[in-house]
Design an enzyme around this catalytic site. Structure first.
Site, PDB file in Angstrom:
ATOM      1  N   HIS A 389      14.270   2.412  28.062  1.00 41.77           N
ATOM      2  CA  HIS A 389      13.678   3.713  27.736  1.00 41.77           C
ATOM      3  C   HIS A 389      14.746   4.809  27.756  1.00 41.77           C
ATOM      4  O   HIS A 389      14.899   5.566  26.782  1.00 41.77           O
ATOM      5  CB  HIS A 389      12.578   4.013  28.765  1.00 41.77           C
ATOM      6  N   GLU A 390      15.485   4.897  28.870  1.00 47.73           N
ATOM      7  CA  GLU A 390      16.481   5.963  28.986  1.00 47.73           C
ATOM      8  C   GLU A 390      17.632   5.760  28.012  1.00 47.73           C
ATOM      9  O   GLU A 390      18.223   6.728  27.524  1.00 47.73           O
ATOM     10  CB  GLU A 390      16.994   6.044  30.423  1.00 47.73           C
ATOM     11  N   HIS A 393      16.805   7.476  24.815  1.00 50.75           N
ATOM     12  CA  HIS A 393      17.169   8.898  24.847  1.00 50.75           C
ATOM     13  C   HIS A 393      18.673   9.078  24.633  1.00 50.75           C
ATOM     14  O   HIS A 393      19.110   9.945  23.865  1.00 50.75           O
ATOM     15  CB  HIS A 393      16.800   9.500  26.212  1.00 50.75           C
ATOM     16  N   HIS A 396      19.805   8.431  21.126  1.00 48.23           N
ATOM     17  CA  HIS A 396      19.327   9.550  20.307  1.00 48.23           C
ATOM     18  C   HIS A 396      20.323  10.710  20.422  1.00 48.23           C
ATOM     19  O   HIS A 396      20.761  11.289  19.415  1.00 48.23           O
ATOM     20  CB  HIS A 396      17.944   9.959  20.804  1.00 48.23           C
TER      21      HIS A 396
END
Length: 607
Positions: A389-390, A393, A396
């Site tokens: 998940h992180e 980020h 991105h």
């Protein structure tokens, strides 16, 4: 009683190395002083922007340089403090960085009113004449849209100066949550004492031993209940801050003000809540399946994330990195090699729990720094998922910083939660296809359901709470610890549907456990839209749709150069519609079916 490791006891391989930002605290302090002097110097532009496109271009470029330098100062200080909230010197540096941010905002407050006075039509024409202004076309369009809510230079200066004091409620709540809460130990069924801390709570509340889960839950809620009135005062201040800023910028509600930055219609927010309520029977069925699988007569809140098997797989950090990279291979070699290098050798991740470390997980960084992930890895599937998940980020951010100028180098939470949940969905689907062991299958389905528990149960419930508390403040009502807890307990009662037994006071205090999310004005609903859009985009990529991968990577590279709904539409999902959320609820329903089948087989094999 087992103790959390101190910071210096964690192997350097698993800690951030912030020297790529500043070699020392002294270098940081020197740059802070220089930046402060340079901020004062920008006054020379005040009253001059209308002179020519050259002056506007010079101003915008200088503004970007100052923002980049400030970003590096803040990331260094805030990340130092995040890994050890007992380090008062690091906390002081973070406070100084926030203060300089307020100084820059106040000093630059003249700019947007002056640009608006020039007029959007003239600015767009100037962009034809001055090549350096071409990349600011979207920024000029944003200015025009925000024009009714940008005040005079004097008012903007005051609002800029108010940034730091208006964050006091959030800052005090965070200090209480991460440094001052006193937790009693959790106790196992054999009498072993286990330390409860922000960095250990997730592992304890998912422990196989029900006695550990129950005692950890009691310890955690007791600590928050002990400070409920102080935390309520902070929360009330935060909501009043939102309402003050909304009125200062001529919005009718705090919700309207929060959505305006990203040009999200209020109907999107309402649609999230309505779709959630309409699909509550799916959650009620999940609670029932979970209770039956665990063999309990009564399900309690501390059972909702408990493992359904005693053979939960152990997944070391290095194994997680390998499986995550395998799951992301459809995105191409460049994406995966960058991710692997950052995770294995680039010190992108501060991996393990330690004393004083901030709760939860996040991805930080700014142009000019590496993406930085904070987490408390505990060698399980849940930690693997958090890392994926992180990393979403961080990738991105990495791709945005590589592609976009400073003006578009950030992006809204509305799109951020798509990138993070997309990674989780890709990795989960890969592992469900490739790991046949029933214990892994069950652990992966549990992890998926845990994720949906957070994003399709907890966050929409908090979004309903957030809307109601803001409405009460806007109508002149007061908020107290008890009134907020009663409201949230009522919302949980509806969401639990009679399938979960709980103490109203303990569940009601959940609002106090969110010392970050509920201070970010109408933030949490975007977890729901994010996971729904991520599921839709993952489906496109995994189905091999022509252009789906490049469209997704272009979405990541876009930063804030396009409005969120437009950026997602280009990637292939219409988030202005409730359809993606409904389809994600349908996927959740299928996960509940899969869970029921897996636990039935597990029961049959044990007989």
């Amino acid at each position: 009683m087992p103790k959390l490791a101190s910071r210096d006891q964690i192997d350097a391989r698993y800690r951030w190395d912030l020297t790529h930002i500043f070699a020392s605290d002294d270098d940081w302090a020197a740059e802070l002083d220089i930046l402060r002097r340079d901020i004062v110097d920008i006054e020379r532009y005040q009253g001059q922007l209308a002179e020519s496109p050259t002056v506007v271009a010079n101003w915008l470029e200088e503004s970007e340089r100052l923002q980049e330098r400030l970003g590096k100062l803040y990331v260094y200080a805030s990340c130092q403090y995040a890994v050890d909230t007992t380090d008062q010197a690091a906390g002081g540096r973070e406070s100084q960085a926030i203060g300089v941010h307020a100084e820059l905002a106040a000093a630059a407050s003249f700019a947007e009113p002056e640009l608006l006075a020039i007029g959007a039509e003239v600015l767009q024409r100037w962009a034809d004449q001055e090549p350096r202004l071409t990349r600011f076309r979207h920024y000029f369009d944003e200015l025009e849209r925000h024009a009714p809510h940008i005040r005079s230079a004097e008012v903007e200066e005051v609002l800029g100066q108010a940034i730091e004091p208006l964050e006091s409620g959030a800052g005090i709540h965070s200090v209480m949550a991460n440094a001052d809460l006193a937790f009693g130990p959790a106790v196992s069924s054999t009498g072993e004492a286990l330390e409860v801390a922000q960095g250990t709570y997730d592992a304890l509340i998912t422990h196989v031993d029900r006695a550990v889960r129950r005692s950890a839950y009691l310890s955690y809620t007791n600590a928050h209940l002990a400070l409920k009135n102080s935390m309520a005062a902070c929360m009330s201040f935060g909501i009043k801050r939102d309402w003050f800023l909304a009125r200062a910028r001529r919005f009718d509600t705090s919700l309207e003000a929060a959505l305006a930055d990203n040009h999200i219609p209020a109907e999107v927010y309402q649609s999230v809540l309505e779709t959630f309520v309409r699909n509550l029977p799916i959650l009620h069925r999940y609670w029932r399946v979970r209770r039956e699988a665990m063999g309990y007569e009564t399900l309690h809140p501390y059972d909702l994330r408990a493992p359904l098997t005693t053979s939960s797989p152990r997944v070391p950090f290095e194994q997680s990195v390998e499986w995550i990279c395998q799951g992301l291979l459809p995105l191409g070699d460049d994406y995966v090699s960058t991710a692997r290098e950052g995770l294995q050798h680039g010190h992108w991740v501060d991996v393990y729990p330690s004393r004083g470390k901030t709760a939860g997980a996040f991805s930080s960084g700014a142009p000019g720094t590496a993406p930085l992930i904070l987490m408390s890895y505990t060698d399980d599937i849940e930690s693997l998922s958090t890392l994926a998940h992180e990393l979403g980020h961080s990738m991105h951010s990495f791709l945005t910083w590589q592609t976009q100028p400073i003006v578009y180098s950030d992006y809204s939470i509305f799109v951020a939660e798509v990138a993070s949940n997309f990674n989780q969905a890709m990795v989960r689907d890969h592992l469900l296809r490739t790991l046949d062991d029933p214990s892994y299958q069950l652990a992966l389905v549990e992890e998926a359901l845990s994720n949906y528990y957070r994003y399709f149960f907890l966050m929409p419930t908090l979004a309903r709470f957030e809307l109601e508390t803001h409405t009460r403040i806007e109508q002149g009502e007061a908020l107290s610890a008890d009134s907020m807890s009663e409201l949230l307990a009522d919302l949980f009662e509806e969401a639990y549907g009679g399938q979960v037994s709980y103490e109203r006071e303990r569940e009601g205090i959940t609002w106090a456990e969110f010392s970050t999310h509920l201070y970010a004005n109408f933030y949490v609903y975007q977890y729901t839209t994010g996971i729904a859009a991520a599921r839709a985009l993952c489906n496109r990529v995994m189905a091999g749709e022509s252009g789906a991968v490049e469209a997704y990577l272009d979405f990541l590279r876009a930063g804030s150069s396009a409005y969120p709904l437009d950026a997602l539409a280009s990637a292939g999902v219409d988030t202005s519609s409730p359809q993606p959320i409904q389809e994600a609820f349908d996927y959740l329903d299928s996960l509940v079916d899969r869970l029921a089948e897996l636990t039935r087989r597990q029961g049959d094999s044990s007989q």
